[in-house]
Design an enzyme around this catalytic site. Structure first.
Site, mmCIF file in Angstrom:
data_model
loop_
_atom_site.group_PDB
_atom_site.id
_atom_site.type_symbol
_atom_site.label_atom_id
_atom_site.label_comp_id
_atom_site.label_asym_id
_atom_site.label_seq_id
_atom_site.Cartn_x
_atom_site.Cartn_y
_atom_site.Cartn_z
ATOM 1 N N ASP A 357 -0.490 46.114 -24.762
ATOM 2 C CA ASP A 357 -1.185 44.835 -24.801
ATOM 3 C C ASP A 357 -2.678 45.060 -25.031
ATOM 4 O O ASP A 357 -3.288 45.928 -24.393
ATOM 5 C CB ASP A 357 -0.954 44.108 -23.463
ATOM 6 N N GLU A 393 -0.754 46.304 -29.895
ATOM 7 C CA GLU A 393 -1.268 44.981 -30.232
ATOM 8 C C GLU A 393 -2.714 45.249 -30.641
ATOM 9 O O GLU A 393 -3.577 45.469 -29.782
ATOM 10 C CB GLU A 393 -1.204 44.037 -29.041
#
Length: 716
Positions: A357, A393
């Protein structure tokens, strides 16, 4: 223990500084905690009745405080108290009134009550960020506790599937949302790891030809106090504080430490089915939040080591994540925590990869994102982590944080440009055909320069963040009123199109168009070079009722509605059809990029060719005009350059993909200059479930329906 020693006082041996955390060896448990700033550390053994036994850690090696307790076994609850300087202006926040959770804890138990006891400042004070003396309210009984686990597990003959990227189909899922309402799962297993490993879920994934399930955060996380006050919860789980522990509320076995064995059994079940397990991990920030957050572990253990602090005011935290703080990967012990966590999940929990993330935040050495940062260096040389799937990401919320295409060679990336281009194409927005062509063929413009292959592009159109596929074609605007923020949260620019009516409708024409648009997008995803990712429920038209930010919706708004398997049976059948087509035909999942030229001397056709509706190859002028919405691409199955795993040549059927994003029918001419004498429809999104008996000869006119994708296979 000496015979005259009090029964309540455990025997204390020196123990070792490594491994960090609590490690049970079959006879006793070693405890180890890093803190460079500590002046004294106490290990606190917590009884089931809430009582506490404090043990002073006298052994310190390299700022690691440790001991070994030969009488402590799995199930023991514990925490630490760290004594040291309190000077927020210097970034020092030691507060021994706080029972601190083990950063290396492998299991946790209990709940946070968010009383004054969790905070190292007076909640009623006017200056909430002041550096005054903390109120010293004991947090024992108000916080969670760490739990010693039994590390032993019978993995039987478990083997990692090790599916190569070009054969991978990822399915992003939420442990609870995927299982909470499934009628085939026993009620006591719904919302759990055991429920996710149930045969009905595995059979569903196998029917979709899924090879990897990517789990939204399962590291132990905290529910935000603000959300709890609103009657909501942190459903997504991007609020980690335990990087080595499976979230224990997802375990059917709620006994202390029970989540670990249940998680391992889930992984073993997926591996038996040939499905990899990838974890969505959050190493960019923690649940302690900004300077007004609670003190639960890292802040009280060594605040300045674990977090990035503002240079001009060390009371405050640098925030590249939008969550209040950012972990400090410049510090060796923070890097060690991240790397030890990753290795633990691979070696002990047998997971197959990670999706990071806001990964750009981990690459910020100082302020700018640095491809040569220490984190990337460690991953590159690590013999364990370098061999599993690494998915970035590739952005954060800081300046210069959008880094799609800029990660090192080992990494794959969520391709945000693919998402945006495909959304714009099918909703009819002006976009160059060159951009669409690049995304469809693996985004060589983003990945080839770093030696990566098409598999580096994780292609997705929807994910947990934003509209699911059914809402993408049903709403122009977000409808997040249920989140309690007056619809201010969530992305406002969704690149969505409601097909003429906002939200639910009974209009059969609009419903048919929406269903076709879902087929168009799912079909494009599966026919694209790269690694496709399906967002859970898109195969059955899951809706969030227009909410594009369900991070706080632990409810039917976000859960899978399994009755849609019948309601939207044609969408499910279509998804199975196109995933099967991709699995069967390597021309859709090439290991190497197209070269745009004949592969061998004397070959008539190149490996790829782009055609206009007239059936002729596109000219530079056609590309430069760039705004036409009808195009075809020829994929030459006899011109695949990369050999198979045994070194043999790969030969496949050839296909013609015909795209029409116009709102009117386009008569497309099947090419008659030797590509094929006959084409047979493999997929036609103009028909429910994609079935078609269309057969066309070279030179014939094909009535390409409005807003449709036609996949033709060369049959003669």
């Amino acid at each position: 223990m000496p015979p005259d020693a009090p029964a309540s006082v455990p025997t204390v041996w020196p123990g070792t500084s490594y491994p960090l955390g609590a490690t049970y060896d079959g006879a006793g448990t070693n405890f180890s905690l890093f803190s460079e700033v500590a002046e004294r550390v106490e290990l606190c053994l917590v009884g089931k009745d809430g009582s506490e036994e404090r043990i002073n850690l006298d052994e310190v090696d390299g700022y690691v405080w440790h001991c070994y307790l030969p009488t402590v076994t799995p199930g023991q609850r514990y925490g630490f108290r760290v004594y040291g300087p309190w000077d927020p202006s210097a970034g020092l926040r030691c507060d021994p009134s706080k029972l601190l959770l083990d950063p290396y804890g492998k299991s946790f138990h209990g709940e946070f009550d968010f009383s004054q006891a969790l905070f190292s400042y007076d909640l009623t004070a006017e200056d909430l960020a002041s550096g005054g003396t903390p109120p010293m309210v004991d947090s024992l009984g108000h916080t969670m506790t760490s739990v010693v686990i039994n590390p032993y597990f019978d993995w039987a003959s478990d083997r990692a599937p090790r599916t190569p990227y070009h054969q991978t189909v990822i399915y992003e899922a939420h442990v609870k949302g995927m299982t909470q309402t499934h009628p085939g799962i026993p009620e006591d297993m719904r919302g759990t790891y055991a429920g996710l490993a149930h045969p009905v879920i595995i059979d569903h994934l196998k029917s979709l030809n899924v090879t990897a399930i990517e789990l939204m955060p399962v590291h132990q996380f905290m529910h935000d106090h603000r959300l709890l006050d609103l009657g909501l919860r942190n459903y997504w789980g991007y609020n980690t504080f335990g990087f080595l522990a499976p979230h224990y509320q997802y375990a059917a076995n709620k006994h202390a430490g029970g989540a670990v064995a249940e998680f391992k059994a889930m992984v073993r079940a997926f591996h038996e089915a040939g499905i990899e397990v990838i974890l969505d991990v959050v190493y960019n920030h923690t649940a302690e939040g900004n300077h007004l957050g609670p003190t639960i572990n890292l802040r009280g253990i060594d605040n300045a080591a674990y977090y990035r602090l503002m240079d001009d005011d060390k009371r405050l935290y640098r925030d590249f994540t939008g969550t209040g703080n950012s972990l400090n990967p410049r510090h060796p012990h923070t890097l060690q925590l991240i790397m030890d966590s990753l290795r633990y999940w691979v070696l002990e929990m047998h997971v197959d990869g990670f999706r990071f993330d806001l990964a750009a935040a981990l690459a910020r050495e100082f302020f700018e994102v640095d491809r040569l940062s220490a984190f990337f260096d460690l991953v590159q040389q690590d013999p364990v982590i370098s061999q599993v799937k690494l998915i970035a990401e590739p952005w954060d919320v800081g300046e210069g944080g959008y880094q799609v295409g800029n990660f090192p060679g080992l990494w794959t990336e969520w391709n945000g440009k693919y998402r945006d281009t495909v959304r714009d194409y099918w909703r009819g927005e002006p976009a160059t055909l060159g951009e669409f062509a690049s995304r469809l063929t693996g985004s060589s413009d983003l990945y080839e320069a770093t030696g990566r292959r098409p598999g580096a592009s994780i292609n997705f159109v929807t994910c947990h963040d934003g509209f699911p596929l059914a809402d993408l074609v049903s709403y122009n605007e977000k409808h997040n009123e249920a989140n309690g923020e007056d619809n201010r949260d969530g992305e406002s620019h969704n690149r969505s199109w409601n097909c003429g009516v906002e939200g639910p409708t009974d209009d059969p024409d609009i419903l048919a168009l929406r269903a076709k648009q879902m087929r168009n997008i799912m079909g494009t995803l599966m026919m694209s070079q790269g690694t496709p990712m399906i967002s859970h429920g898109d195969e059955i038209g899951r809706t969030q009722r227009g909410n594009n930010n369900v991070y706080c919706q632990d409810s039917e708004i976000s859960w899978m509605d399994w009755s849609l398997c019948e309601t939207n049976a044609e969408q499910l059948a279509f998804t199975r059809k196109v995933t099967k087509l991709r699995r069967k035909h390597p021309v859709f999942r090439r290991r190497r990029f197209f070269e745009g030229k004949p592969i061998r001397s004397g070959d008539q056709f190149r490996d790829i060719a782009w055609l206009t509706p007239s059936g002729n190859e596109m000219t530079p002028e056609d590309w430069e005009s760039g705004l036409d919405k009808c195009v075809a691409v020829f994929l030459n199955g006899e011109a695949i350059t990369a050999p198979d795993e045994r070194g043999e040549r790969v030969v496949d059927d050839s296909f013609l993909l015909c795209f029409n994003a116009h709102d009117k029918q386009v008569d497309f001419s099947a090419p008659d200059n030797g590509y094929a004498s006959q084409w047979t429809a493999a997929v036609d999104t103009a028909h429910p479930a994609g079935d078609s008996d269309l057969v066309v000869a070279a030179g014939e006119k094909i009535p390409l329906q409005p807003r449709s994708l036609l996949v033709l296979r060369k049959t003669a």
